[in-house]
Design a protein around this motif. Sequence first.
Motif, PDB file in Angstrom:
ATOM      1  N   GLY A  98       9.598   5.981  30.971  1.00  0.00           N
ATOM      2  CA  GLY A  98       9.993   6.135  29.585  1.00  0.00           C
ATOM      3  C   GLY A  98       8.755   6.246  28.715  1.00  0.00           C
ATOM      4  N   ILE A  99       8.844   7.046  27.648  1.00  0.00           N
ATOM      5  CA  ILE A  99       7.723   7.243  26.732  1.00  0.00           C
ATOM      6  C   ILE A  99       8.219   7.014  25.309  1.00  0.00           C
ATOM      7  N   GLU A 157      23.986  15.595  32.191  1.00  0.00           N
ATOM      8  CA  GLU A 157      23.274  15.995  30.976  1.00  0.00           C
ATOM      9  C   GLU A 157      22.170  15.014  30.591  1.00  0.00           C
ATOM     10  N   GLY A 158      22.109  13.854  31.233  1.00  0.00           N
ATOM     11  CA  GLY A 158      21.111  12.847  30.886  1.00  0.00           C
ATOM     12  C   GLY A 158      21.413  12.122  29.590  1.00  0.00           C
ATOM     13  N   THR A 159      22.653  12.239  29.114  1.00  0.00           N
ATOM     14  CA  THR A 159      23.013  11.644  27.826  1.00  0.00           C
ATOM     15  C   THR A 159      23.707  10.302  27.957  1.00  0.00           C
ATOM     16  N   GLY A 160      23.913   9.848  29.167  1.00  0.00           N
ATOM     17  CA  GLY A 160      24.573   8.571  29.370  1.00  0.00           C
ATOM     18  C   GLY A 160      24.515   8.180  30.828  1.00  0.00           C
ATOM     19  N   ALA A 161      25.045   6.994  31.102  1.00  0.00           N
ATOM     20  CA  ALA A 161      25.052   6.497  32.469  1.00  0.00           C
ATOM     21  C   ALA A 161      26.047   7.272  33.322  1.00  0.00           C
ATOM     22  N   SER A 162      25.742   7.361  34.601  1.00  0.00           N
ATOM     23  CA  SER A 162      26.655   8.017  35.533  1.00  0.00           C
ATOM     24  C   SER A 162      27.792   7.080  35.890  1.00  0.00           C
ATOM     25  N   ASN A 163      28.936   7.683  36.216  1.00  0.00           N
ATOM     26  CA  ASN A 163      30.047   6.867  36.686  1.00  0.00           C
ATOM     27  C   ASN A 163      29.747   6.190  38.014  1.00  0.00           C
ATOM     28  N   LEU A 178      18.431   9.614  29.461  1.00  0.00           N
ATOM     29  CA  LEU A 178      17.275   9.964  30.290  1.00  0.00           C
ATOM     30  C   LEU A 178      16.002  10.048  29.463  1.00  0.00           C
ATOM     31  N   SER A 179      16.068  10.713  28.309  1.00  0.00           N
ATOM     32  CA  SER A 179      14.894  10.915  27.453  1.00  0.00           C
ATOM     33  C   SER A 179      14.946   9.898  26.312  1.00  0.00           C
ATOM     34  N   LEU A 206      20.330  14.381  18.789  1.00  0.00           N
ATOM     35  CA  LEU A 206      20.468  12.930  18.790  1.00  0.00           C
ATOM     36  C   LEU A 206      19.113  12.254  18.889  1.00  0.00           C
ATOM     37  N   LEU A 207      18.261  12.756  19.752  1.00  0.00           N
ATOM     38  CA  LEU A 207      16.933  12.166  19.933  1.00  0.00           C
ATOM     39  C   LEU A 207      16.119  12.260  18.662  1.00  0.00           C
TER      40      LEU A 207
END
Length: 425
Positions: free
Chosen positions: A78-79, A123-129, A149-150, A24-25
């Motif tokens: 963030g980069i 997984e760092g792929t979305g917001a936490s509940n 996250l990335s 995805l990235l």
Amino acid sequence: MSNTTRPRRERKVSVSKTFASSLLLLGLLPTTTAYTTNRYFTNNAGPRPRPARWGPPEKRDSVPLVISNQCDGTIWPGIGTQAGTGAGTGGFELPAGSSMDLMVSTDWQGRVWGRTNCSFNPEGTGASNLNGNNGAGAACTTGDCGGVLSCVLTGATPVTLAEFDLAGGSSNDQTFYDISLVDGYNIPLGIIYIPGDDPTLQDIPPNLTNPACIATAGWLAAPTDMGTSGNSSNATYPIPYESKQTNTKVASWCPWDLQVTQPTKPGDGVYPYPDDNIQRPIFDPCLSSCSKTNSPQDCCTGAYDNPSKCGPSLYATSAKAVCPDAYSYAFDDQTSTFIIPSGGGWEVTFCPPGRSTNILATFKDQMSTLSQEGHMTKAILQDMMNVTIIEEVASGSERVRGETPAFKFGSTGALVVMLACAVLW
């Protein structure tokens, strides 16, 4: 050295990515070119094309990019990569007191910013509940980049930015960089130059290269704490600091209607607008005029894409007063862009100690000479040790050495004062 923590910091920060999120990235990487960037970078881009690559770069074609957190809590840097080869990550968790050692290519162009109050899924792929949005939407209070996250997208406004083009100029042999408040402000940020092993680059003193923007109440050192406070300065080369701001003043620099969360009056009722007697929160992110309205007039676009038609807003004037070295609006590039020879690396520090710097107003002539000569001269080094030059800029008087008059900021009024006692430390 990539993805390791420096020995002087607390611990290594690891960033895990699943195979799916990596795809995805990479698929979204071209969208990182859609940044609002310092006009100087664009107008002085070199002739060599530099496609954006995820990275990390090969060691022989790389320089360090160190990201440090001196805030009192965890942040999530963030980069973003616009050209050249990035660090191989777009963001990670960084606890207070720690740093991450990364590498980018010698022709990298990109930006670094800090995200606050983030909560991601495992997984760092979305917001936490945990943040109440059931895994959808923003994961961070400020600087969020699509909830991941990335980052592959630039951070949501408002964000304090460190912007770099390591291979700018007509021959790709100059580094352009700045601290940008064009997209607003969230947390303090400083930049420290890492010259490496090149003696020519090691000759460049820290008071010409290491800007800082500290516009958060409670983080500003006392006005008398000058010259060698933070930014890797030393008594030989004292850094010129902004001296007029106090923590009380800094607490209210953001125009009232540009605060992300306007403070409420204690108790019930609605207070009159604006009420400057209402105490603002210490963490008080500030939108820029452009980032709030996105109008051509505020963003200097369309019919307003001309310095004669688009001047600094109240936001830009206020931002320049608290952070004189920062890029405050679209046509502020000439007084906010640092230019040095290419080849060195960089440390971006969040919540650096000390005060906001006023380097460019003080040493504009010296910066110009360095960019033209490509190396330090004896005359520049003598000037960088001369407190009298700093004091002359502070008082607005003319130089008396038969050289060019000291640079002044014109309408911003953000001039520096350097105490002579700083060089005695």
